[in-house]
Design a protein around this motif. Structure first.
Motif, PDB file in Angstrom:
ATOM      1  N   GLU A 268       0.843  -1.201   0.000  1.00 41.26           N
ATOM      2  CA  GLU A 268       0.000   0.000   0.000  1.00 41.26           C
ATOM      3  C   GLU A 268       0.876   1.248   0.000  1.00 41.26           C
ATOM      4  OE1 GLU A 268      -3.323   0.314  -0.322  1.00 41.26           O
ATOM      5  OE2 GLU A 268      -3.393  -1.865  -0.607  1.00 41.26           O
ATOM      6  N   ALA A 269       1.999   1.189   0.717  1.00 41.81           N
ATOM      7  CA  ALA A 269       2.920   2.326   0.748  1.00 41.81           C
ATOM      8  C   ALA A 269       3.650   2.480  -0.584  1.00 41.81           C
ATOM      9  CB  ALA A 269       3.917   2.144   1.889  1.00 41.81           C
ATOM     10  N   ILE A 270       4.063   1.360  -1.161  1.00 42.22           N
ATOM     11  CA  ILE A 270       4.778   1.409  -2.440  1.00 42.22           C
ATOM     12  C   ILE A 270       3.907   2.039  -3.525  1.00 42.22           C
ATOM     13  CG2 ILE A 270       5.705  -0.041  -4.306  1.00 42.22           C
ATOM     14  CD1 ILE A 270       6.756  -1.947  -2.138  1.00 42.22           C
ATOM     15  N   LYS A 271       2.619   1.742  -3.478  1.00 39.94           N
ATOM     16  CA  LYS A 271       1.712   2.235  -4.526  1.00 39.94           C
ATOM     17  C   LYS A 271       1.612   3.756  -4.598  1.00 39.94           C
ATOM     18  CE  LYS A 271      -1.998  -0.243  -3.532  1.00 39.94           C
ATOM     19  NZ  LYS A 271      -3.378  -0.775  -3.687  1.00 39.94           N
ATOM     20  N   VAL A 272       1.861   4.441  -3.484  1.00 41.28           N
ATOM     21  CA  VAL A 272       1.701   5.898  -3.489  1.00 41.28           C
ATOM     22  C   VAL A 272       2.999   6.617  -3.833  1.00 41.28           C
ATOM     23  CG1 VAL A 272      -0.144   5.750  -1.784  1.00 41.28           C
ATOM     24  CG2 VAL A 272       2.183   6.215  -1.015  1.00 41.28           C
ATOM     25  N   CYS A 273       4.058   5.889  -4.097  1.00 44.26           N
ATOM     26  CA  CYS A 273       5.352   6.504  -4.377  1.00 44.26           C
ATOM     27  C   CYS A 273       5.463   6.926  -5.846  1.00 44.26           C
ATOM     28  CB  CYS A 273       6.486   5.539  -4.040  1.00 44.26           C
ATOM     29  SG  CYS A 273       6.655   5.210  -2.270  1.00 44.26           S
ATOM     30  N   GLY A 274       6.066   8.059  -6.064  1.00 46.33           N
ATOM     31  CA  GLY A 274       6.258   8.549  -7.424  1.00 46.33           C
ATOM     32  C   GLY A 274       6.883   9.925  -7.404  1.00 46.33           C
ATOM     33  N   PRO A 275       7.373  10.403  -8.537  1.00 49.93           N
ATOM     34  CA  PRO A 275       8.036  11.712  -8.595  1.00 49.93           C
ATOM     35  C   PRO A 275       7.103  12.836  -8.168  1.00 49.93           C
ATOM     36  CG  PRO A 275       7.522  10.903 -10.813  1.00 49.93           C
ATOM     37  CD  PRO A 275       7.279   9.768  -9.866  1.00 49.93           C
ATOM     38  N   PRO A 278       4.438  13.777  -1.951  1.00 45.02           N
ATOM     39  CA  PRO A 278       4.909  14.100  -0.596  1.00 45.02           C
ATOM     40  C   PRO A 278       5.389  12.837   0.130  1.00 45.02           C
ATOM     41  CG  PRO A 278       2.752  15.070  -1.024  1.00 45.02           C
ATOM     42  CD  PRO A 278       3.015  14.099  -2.138  1.00 45.02           C
ATOM     43  N   MET A 279       6.455  12.946   0.878  1.00 45.57           N
ATOM     44  CA  MET A 279       6.982  11.810   1.614  1.00 45.57           C
ATOM     45  C   MET A 279       5.979  11.288   2.645  1.00 45.57           C
ATOM     46  SD  MET A 279       9.980  10.867   0.529  1.00 45.57           S
ATOM     47  CE  MET A 279      10.446   9.808   1.902  1.00 45.57           C
ATOM     48  N   TYR A 280       5.155  12.192   3.200  1.00 47.95           N
ATOM     49  CA  TYR A 280       4.242  11.752   4.252  1.00 47.95           C
ATOM     50  C   TYR A 280       3.155  10.798   3.750  1.00 47.95           C
ATOM     51  CZ  TYR A 280       1.044  15.480   2.589  1.00 47.95           C
ATOM     52  OH  TYR A 280       0.229  16.285   1.825  1.00 47.95           O
ATOM     53  N   ARG A 281       2.987  10.708   2.443  1.00 48.68           N
ATOM     54  CA  ARG A 281       1.965   9.792   1.915  1.00 48.68           C
ATOM     55  C   ARG A 281       2.284   8.338   2.250  1.00 48.68           C
ATOM     56  NH1 ARG A 281      -0.025  10.246  -4.024  1.00 48.68           N
ATOM     57  NH2 ARG A 281      -1.696   9.018  -3.097  1.00 48.68           N
ATOM     58  N   ILE A 282       3.560   8.028   2.444  1.00 46.57           N
ATOM     59  CA  ILE A 282       3.946   6.648   2.746  1.00 46.57           C
ATOM     60  C   ILE A 282       3.363   6.216   4.085  1.00 46.57           C
ATOM     61  CG2 ILE A 282       5.909   5.149   3.294  1.00 46.57           C
ATOM     62  CD1 ILE A 282       7.547   6.804   1.249  1.00 46.57           C
ATOM     63  N   GLY A 283       3.636   6.987   5.133  1.00 48.02           N
ATOM     64  CA  GLY A 283       3.093   6.658   6.446  1.00 48.02           C
ATOM     65  C   GLY A 283       1.582   6.723   6.484  1.00 48.02           C
ATOM     66  N   ASN A 284       1.015   7.705   5.782  1.00 44.95           N
ATOM     67  CA  ASN A 284      -0.446   7.821   5.743  1.00 44.95           C
ATOM     68  C   ASN A 284      -1.084   6.607   5.083  1.00 44.95           C
ATOM     69  OD1 ASN A 284       0.059  10.301   6.852  1.00 44.95           O
ATOM     70  ND2 ASN A 284      -0.826  11.511   5.194  1.00 44.95           N
ATOM     71  N   ALA A 285      -0.473   6.115   4.002  1.00 46.95           N
ATOM     72  CA  ALA A 285      -1.027   4.957   3.304  1.00 46.95           C
ATOM     73  C   ALA A 285      -1.020   3.723   4.197  1.00 46.95           C
ATOM     74  CB  ALA A 285      -0.231   4.687   2.031  1.00 46.95           C
ATOM     75  N   ILE A 323       9.176   7.771   7.355  1.00 46.36           N
ATOM     76  CA  ILE A 323       8.319   7.538   8.515  1.00 46.36           C
ATOM     77  C   ILE A 323       7.105   6.731   8.090  1.00 46.36           C
ATOM     78  CG2 ILE A 323       6.957   8.654  10.322  1.00 46.36           C
ATOM     79  CD1 ILE A 323       8.909  10.987  10.170  1.00 46.36           C
ATOM     80  N   MET A 324       6.788   5.693   8.874  1.00 44.90           N
ATOM     81  CA  MET A 324       5.776   4.726   8.442  1.00 44.90           C
ATOM     82  C   MET A 324       4.525   4.731   9.304  1.00 44.90           C
ATOM     83  SD  MET A 324       8.472   1.823   7.169  1.00 44.90           S
ATOM     84  CE  MET A 324       9.467   2.015   8.646  1.00 44.90           C
ATOM     85  N   VAL A 325       4.201   5.925   9.837  1.00 36.64           N
ATOM     86  CA  VAL A 325       2.918   6.177  10.472  1.00 36.64           C
ATOM     87  C   VAL A 325       2.426   7.529   9.960  1.00 36.64           C
ATOM     88  CG1 VAL A 325       3.387   4.836  12.561  1.00 36.64           C
ATOM     89  CG2 VAL A 325       4.041   7.258  12.469  1.00 36.64           C
ATOM     90  N   LYS A 326       1.178   7.865  10.218  1.00 36.70           N
ATOM     91  CA  LYS A 326       0.643   9.140   9.767  1.00 36.70           C
ATOM     92  C   LYS A 326       1.498  10.278  10.296  1.00 36.70           C
ATOM     93  CE  LYS A 326      -4.232   8.209   8.868  1.00 36.70           C
ATOM     94  NZ  LYS A 326      -5.630   8.486   9.268  1.00 36.70           N
ATOM     95  N   ASN A 327       1.834  11.205   9.415  1.00 35.71           N
ATOM     96  CA  ASN A 327       2.705  12.304   9.813  1.00 35.71           C
ATOM     97  C   ASN A 327       2.616  13.418   8.788  1.00 35.71           C
ATOM     98  OD1 ASN A 327       5.439  12.360   7.975  1.00 35.71           O
ATOM     99  ND2 ASN A 327       4.512  10.313   8.040  1.00 35.71           N
ATOM    100  N   LYS A 328       3.162  14.559   9.160  1.00 39.07           N
ATOM    101  CA  LYS A 328       3.283  15.688   8.242  1.00 39.07           C
ATOM    102  C   LYS A 328       4.696  16.268   8.315  1.00 39.07           C
ATOM    103  CE  LYS A 328      -0.827  16.398   6.316  1.00 39.07           C
ATOM    104  NZ  LYS A 328      -1.058  16.553   4.862  1.00 39.07           N
TER     105      LYS A 328
END
Length: 423
Positions: A268-275, A278-285, A323-328
């Motif tokens: 789920e985290a990998i899917k939101v990665c792209g050029p 935002p980095m925070y999308r990883i933890g949010n996902a 960071i792998m939890v919800k964050n900003k």
């Protein structure tokens, strides 16, 4: 979260004041001091540092931050245990229970390129972003990460009832060095072995020892290799005996679910990665997925906030902190606000089945265990953020999964089927 880790990958960077070896090469950890740099992130502590306007590089380890807690001083270790939980492991590993043998192996440096910390045993956390766009470098990066995936597949094949993690370490060392590569964890900040083996309630950074694996143990194998001047990092969680389960010897469904959910959280985290993302999308996902799953299934899985992914390439651990939890959190704490084309980093969520509270063994400065005695799981991949020109349409995965194993048909098909999520 070393990770090493640094999860990871995810690393608690501890330095032993000395590492003693007896005639049998038996590892005897001595008193350690904490490093001033870390890939371990405690979000409450980060927030406190932010309020104090201290620079990024002064962040300290979570265990240090908790040392002054009056609550932790009043409660005994037994207070945290949850034996009533279906995820509790009654066969907990006691600190110092099993010896670590054959520590700090050496390699023929005339044949194998070794990382800078090989002699000093002091690995530095790089404060540079790992961004690589030169084709020559990318070829080396792909090669080392594919070797890491190959080594992980080999190590996973060794996970059998009765096998010790010491035996796995021996064979992994030989496998890596026979291919002209170096096992990155070995000698990194006095880590004594070639991979991390984290069993049951051990979250991360377990050191291979003489404990035999037992039927239905959960074990994470964390592999990093160094080749042609670059590191490649990946890990996976296995259930001992999963391929031999019978009605007479069932494996807990809860354990199977935990492993499945942890792997899903990573993807789920990998899917939101792209050029430009935002980095925070990883933890949010990761957290969004876990929240939905818990609500639908009555579970309480949580991503550990204490361990992070990390930049990797020429350095074992560097920026960004993932960071792998919800964050900003932004550039001042993780090294960048967005994912840049050519950026190389790991994602490696540690999913806890109970509380996220943990402690590090003082005897080795590495092994991190769940305070409540409940099991956890982890999966990891190393990614490269793609150039915009590589994306044909929105369905294209925005990153290259460098440690994707072509022999893992399930994951290969999963990547082909992805459509990029929009939150």
């Amino acid at each position: 979260m070393k990770k090493f880790k640094s999860c990871r990958r995810h690393f608690n960077l501890f330095f032993n004041s000395a590492a003693e070896l007896n005639n049998n090469h038996h590892y005897t950890p001595s008193i350690f001091i904490t490093s001033t740099t870390t890939t371990t992130t405690h979000l409450d502590y980060l927030l406190k540092k932010q309020q104090q306007q201290q620079p990024f590089h002064t962040i300290n380890n979570k265990p240090c931050a908790r040392a002054s807690s009056s609550t932790s001083k009043k409660l005994s270790p037994e207070h945290y245990l949850k034996p009533e939980s279906p995820y509790f492991t009654p066969d907990r590993i006691m600190e110092g229970q099993y010896p670590v043998m054959n520590a700090f192996k050496s390699v023929d440096t005339t044949k194998i390129q070794v990382p800078p910390y090989y002699e000093t045993m002091k690995g530095e956390y790089s404060m540079d972003l790992e961004i690589h766009c030169k084709e020559e470098d990318l070829q080396k990066i792909r090669r080392v990460n594919q070797l890491a995936a190959e080594v992980l597949r080999f190590a996973g094949s060794l996970v059998k009832e009765g096998v010790t993690t010491e035996e796995i370490d021996e064979k992994v060392f030989e496998y890596i060095t026979s291919r002209g590569a170096y096992p990155s964890p070995l000698r990194y900040n006095n880590f004594p072995k070639s991979l991390c083996t984290s069993i049951n309630e051990v979250l991360v950074h377990g050191i291979p020892d003489t404990r035999p694996l037992k039927y239905s143990d959960i074990i994470n194998l964390d592999i990093t290799v160094y080749l042609d001047g670059f590191h490649g990092d990946t890990n996976s969680t296995y259930i001992v005996g999963a391929d031999e389960e019978t009605p007479e010897r069932p494996i807990k469904e809860e354990y199977k679910t935990l492993v499945k959910v942890t792997k899903q959280a990573l993807w789920e985290a990998i899917k939101v990665c792209g050029p430009g993302e935002p980095m925070y999308r990883i933890g949010n996902a990761i957290d969004n997925f876990l929240e939905k799953y818990n609500q639908a299934h009555g579970t309480s899985f949580k991503s550990s906030p204490d361990y992070v992914g990390h930049g990797i390439g020429r350095s074992f651990h560097g920026l960004p902190q993932v960071i792998m939890v919800k964050n900003k959190y932004g550039k001042e704490f993780i090294g960048t606000d967005i994912m840049h084309p050519g950026m190389i980093f790991t994602i490696e969520p540690v999913i806890c089945s109970g509380s996220t509270k943990s402690k590090t063994w003082k005897s080795d400065g590495w092994t991190v265990v769940a305070r409540d005695g409940c099991v956890s799981a982890q999966f990891e991949h190393t990614l490269r953020i793609k150039e915009e020109s590589e994306l044909r349409d929105f369905r294209e995965l925005g990153c290259e999964v460098l440690t994707l194993d072509d022999h893992n048909l399930e994951d290969v098909e999963l990547v082909k089927s992805f459509q990029k999520d929009l939150y």
